[in-house]
Design a protein around this motif. Sequence first.
Motif, PDB file in Angstrom:
ATOM      1  N   GLN A 163       0.836  -1.201   0.000  1.00 42.79           N
ATOM      2  CA  GLN A 163       0.000   0.000   0.000  1.00 42.79           C
ATOM      3  C   GLN A 163       0.871   1.252   0.000  1.00 42.79           C
ATOM      4  O   GLN A 163       1.760   1.393   0.845  1.00 42.79           O
ATOM      5  CB  GLN A 163      -0.916   0.009   1.227  1.00 42.79           C
ATOM      6  N   LEU A 212       0.800   5.666  -0.498  1.00 38.73           N
ATOM      7  CA  LEU A 212      -0.064   6.829  -0.341  1.00 38.73           C
ATOM      8  C   LEU A 212       0.445   7.987  -1.191  1.00 38.73           C
ATOM      9  O   LEU A 212       1.647   8.246  -1.243  1.00 38.73           O
ATOM     10  CB  LEU A 212      -0.099   7.273   1.126  1.00 38.73           C
ATOM     11  N   ASP A 230      -0.414  15.027  -0.470  1.00 42.90           N
ATOM     12  CA  ASP A 230      -1.069  16.254  -0.906  1.00 42.90           C
ATOM     13  C   ASP A 230       0.008  17.220  -1.416  1.00 42.90           C
ATOM     14  O   ASP A 230       0.996  17.468  -0.715  1.00 42.90           O
ATOM     15  CB  ASP A 230      -1.839  16.874   0.266  1.00 42.90           C
ATOM     16  N   LEU A 253      -2.620  11.303   1.657  1.00 40.72           N
ATOM     17  CA  LEU A 253      -4.043  11.215   1.311  1.00 40.72           C
ATOM     18  C   LEU A 253      -4.433   9.744   1.394  1.00 40.72           C
ATOM     19  O   LEU A 253      -3.898   8.924   0.668  1.00 40.72           O
ATOM     20  CB  LEU A 253      -4.290  11.762  -0.096  1.00 40.72           C
ATOM     21  N   PHE A 254      -5.350   9.425   2.276  1.00 45.81           N
ATOM     22  CA  PHE A 254      -5.708   8.032   2.524  1.00 45.81           C
ATOM     23  C   PHE A 254      -6.852   7.596   1.620  1.00 45.81           C
ATOM     24  O   PHE A 254      -7.955   7.314   2.053  1.00 45.81           O
ATOM     25  CB  PHE A 254      -6.074   7.834   4.005  1.00 45.81           C
ATOM     26  N   GLU A 255      -6.559   7.566   0.333  1.00 45.84           N
ATOM     27  CA  GLU A 255      -7.536   7.076  -0.631  1.00 45.84           C
ATOM     28  C   GLU A 255      -6.843   6.090  -1.554  1.00 45.84           C
ATOM     29  O   GLU A 255      -5.668   6.245  -1.882  1.00 45.84           O
ATOM     30  CB  GLU A 255      -8.165   8.229  -1.414  1.00 45.84           C
ATOM     31  N   GLU A 256      -7.559   5.065  -1.950  1.00 41.02           N
ATOM     32  CA  GLU A 256      -7.009   4.023  -2.822  1.00 41.02           C
ATOM     33  C   GLU A 256      -6.698   4.627  -4.184  1.00 41.02           C
ATOM     34  O   GLU A 256      -7.512   5.325  -4.776  1.00 41.02           O
ATOM     35  CB  GLU A 256      -8.036   2.898  -2.968  1.00 41.02           C
ATOM     36  N   ASP A 257      -5.478   4.369  -4.688  1.00 39.33           N
ATOM     37  CA  ASP A 257      -5.077   4.864  -5.999  1.00 39.33           C
ATOM     38  C   ASP A 257      -4.263   3.764  -6.677  1.00 39.33           C
ATOM     39  O   ASP A 257      -3.134   3.482  -6.277  1.00 39.33           O
ATOM     40  CB  ASP A 257      -4.260   6.149  -5.840  1.00 39.33           C
TER      41      ASP A 257
END
Length: 89
Positions: free
Chosen positions: A43, A45, A48, A55-59
């Motif tokens: 994982q 991250l 920003d 930013l804790f969003e899946e990409d």
Amino acid sequence: MQEPFDLTIGETDYAIFPEGNDNYVVYKDGKEYLQIQKDTESQWLKLDPETALPLFEEDAEVNAIGAAINDYVPEPEEEEEGWDTEDDL
């Protein structure tokens, strides 16, 4: 510190600049594209661009770049031509 290196994922080329502490600046098409940070082995991250906070969003693209960074093995440096310290002493 690790030297910058290039990665190709699919048909996209990236230039990776390690900044230490599992942080990397990623360039795409010759321009700064994003900054990423390793969270876990699988994982990654995106940071920003204004605050440098994660930013804790899946990409999927960020994780693919991170996986390629994990798999990257630097090419061995070629020995410089010239005298060999053991043989020429």
